[in-house]
Each structure stands twice: as structure tokens, then as C-alpha cells.
Scaffold this active site. Structure first.
Site, short mmCIF file in Angstrom:
data_model
loop_
_atom_site.label_atom_id
_atom_site.label_comp_id
_atom_site.label_asym_id
_atom_site.label_seq_id
_atom_site.Cartn_x
_atom_site.Cartn_y
_atom_site.Cartn_z
CG ASP A 99 21.89 24.76 31.60
OD1 ASP A 99 22.81 25.35 32.21
OD2 ASP A 99 20.71 25.14 31.68
CG PHE A 101 17.35 30.33 27.50
CD1 PHE A 101 17.28 29.20 28.29
CD2 PHE A 101 16.59 30.38 26.33
CE1 PHE A 101 16.47 28.12 27.93
CE2 PHE A 101 15.79 29.31 25.97
CZ PHE A 101 15.73 28.18 26.77
CB VAL A 102 21.76 30.07 23.40
CG1 VAL A 102 22.82 30.98 23.98
CG2 VAL A 102 21.97 28.64 23.89
N GLY A 113 16.51 18.85 20.43
CA GLY A 113 17.48 19.91 20.18
C GLY A 113 18.68 19.50 19.35
CG ASP A 163 20.40 20.91 22.51
OD1 ASP A 163 20.71 20.29 23.55
OD2 ASP A 163 19.27 21.41 22.34
CE LYS A 179 22.68 27.74 28.80
NZ LYS A 179 21.30 27.97 29.29
P1 IMP Z 1 20.53 20.16 31.35
O1 IMP Z 1 19.82 18.86 31.64
O2 IMP Z 1 20.27 21.22 32.37
O3 IMP Z 1 21.99 19.99 31.05
O4 IMP Z 1 19.84 20.76 30.08
C1 IMP Z 1 20.03 20.19 28.88
C2 IMP Z 1 18.82 20.39 28.00
O5 IMP Z 1 18.12 21.58 28.31
C3 IMP Z 1 19.33 20.54 26.61
O6 IMP Z 1 19.25 19.29 25.95
C4 IMP Z 1 18.43 21.58 26.02
O7 IMP Z 1 17.35 20.92 25.39
C5 IMP Z 1 17.90 22.37 27.17
N1 IMP Z 1 18.60 23.67 27.32
C6 IMP Z 1 19.55 23.98 28.24
N2 IMP Z 1 19.97 25.23 28.09
C7 IMP Z 1 19.28 25.73 27.04
C8 IMP Z 1 19.30 27.01 26.37
O8 IMP Z 1 20.03 27.95 26.71
N3 IMP Z 1 18.44 27.15 25.33
C9 IMP Z 1 17.61 26.15 24.93
N4 IMP Z 1 17.58 24.95 25.51
C10 IMP Z 1 18.41 24.74 26.55
MG MG Z 2 17.54 18.95 24.62
#
Ligand code: IMP
Ligand code: MG
Length: 172
Positions: free
Chosen positions: A96, A146-147, A36, A93, A124
Site C-alpha cells: 500500500d 480497502f480490501v 496478512g 499480502d 494498491k
Molecule cells: P503499507 O505499509 O502502507 O504498504 O501497508 C502494508 C500493510 O498494511 C499490509 O501488510 C497490510 O497488512 C495492511 N494493509 C494495507 N492495505 C490494506 C487493505 O486494503 N486491507 C487490509 N490490510 C491492508
Molecule cells: Mg500486513
């Protein structure tokens, strides 16, 4: 109608690069989180005027059309020689749940970097995760939607879009 337009991304990336140039005058070792972070890192690094090295790690936490992260798998781990004793800046990117960057930061800390900081284009809003990992550089705070676009995918597609769009909410 994009959530964040291409021009706004460009302006913000330039601002972030300016801050990074000031903080890391002696150079920085960038660790880019695949897949990403590709457009973000590509645009950001070309605005850096300091000595820069770049390595990549790959993490996957989504399966197919899921819109919430599942179990994290490190498909391509951190390379120790890129981070040991270095001023490391991890670039992704989006923040979350923070699971991806939390695990990655632990891995990198175990390899004794000189310093460790994080940079994400998007953060987010997740009030349900108050203890989420902190980022040093954040492009935009966005609502919990979700983006897709500018590196972010839905089921593998949409990473090539030059702007960022919010997906309609999942039914149910
Ligand atoms: P986390 O581990 O939950 O913080 O998620 C991080 C990873 O999930 C990011 O590196 C993204 O690849 C993916 N991700 C999280 N939210 C989104 C979204 O809204 N759209 C697309 N990919 C996302
Ligand atoms: Mg990612």
C-alpha cells in the site's frame, strides 16, 4: 461479489511460484510478513519445488478500524541468521504505502543478504506515493480501495475469507 475470486488467486499464485522456481534454482529464504501473508505464503510455498526455508516477521501499522496506515511497529523483528548471506524473498499480502516493506527491506539489507527481493499478492494503486518501494513479484494490481479476505483483515476480521473483497469507502 468478490474483487478477486478464489480461482483467480489460485491461478496467479501458481504463476508466481513458477517464476520463483525459475529464479531461485539453488533455493530461497522466505521472510513472511505476519499476519496478512499467512494464506498467500502457505499456498505459494507448497508450489515451490526449490529448497525453501521460511521465517516470519510481524509488523503492525493499523489500529482498530483505521483504513490508512499509522505508525509502524515491528512486533517480531527479522532474524539475522535467516537472511545473512541468503537469497531472501520477502512475502506480504499487499503493498500500500510501502512503509512496512520499506522499513523491512532496510532492516534486512543491514544484515547483508546475498540478494533481496519482494513479493506481494496485491499492489494498491497509490499515485500519491511515486517513490514507493518496487516489488519483484506482484499478483494483482488493484485500485485504492480497502480490501479484506485471503489474509487481509478489517479490524482483525476477514482474514479467513477465501476470496478478496473491497470494503465500502469510509464515510467522510
Ligand atoms: P503499507 O505499509 O502502507 O504498504 O501497508 C502494508 C500493510 O498494511 C499490509 O501488510 C497490510 O497488512 C495492511 N494493509 C494495507 N492495505 C490494506 C487493505 O486494503 N486491507 C487490509 N490490510 C491492508
Ligand atoms: Mg500486513
Amino acid at each position: 461479489e468478490p474483487l478477486i475470486a478464489t480461482e483467480a488467486i489460485e491461478r496467479r499464485v501458481a504463476e508466481l511460484a513458477g517464476a520463483i522456481n525459475v529464479r531461485y534454482v539453488d533455493g530461497v529464504s522466505i521472510v513472511a510478513v505476519m499476519t496478512g501473508a499467512i494464506p498467500f505464503v502457505a499456498d505459494l510455498m507448497r508450489r515451490l519445488t526449490i529448497p525453501v526455508t521460511v521465517s516470519v516477521v510481524a509488523a503492525r501499522s493499523y489500529v482498530g478500524t483505521a483504513q490508512r496506515a499509522g505508525d509502524l511497529r515491528m512486533l517480531l523483528p527479522v532474524s539475522a541468521e535467516q537472511v545473512a548471506g541468503q537469497d531472501v524473498l520477502v512475502i506480504d499480502d499487499i503493498l500500500d504505502s510501502g512503509q512496512t516493506l520499506g522499513v523491512l527491506f532496510e532492516d534486512i539489507r543491514a544484515m547483508t543478504p546475498a540478494s533481496l527481493a519482494g513479493c506481494v499478492l496485491l499492489r494498491k494503486e497509490r499515485p500519491d506515493i511515486p517513490s514507493r518501494i518496487e516489488m519483484d513479484y506482484v499478483g494483482f494490481d488493484i485500485p485504492d480501495a480497502f480490501v479484506v479476505g485471503y489474509g487481509l483483515d478489517y479490524d482483525g476480521l476477514g482474514r479467513n475469507l477465501p476470496a478478496i473483497y473491497a470494503m465500502p469507502a469510509e464515510p467522510g
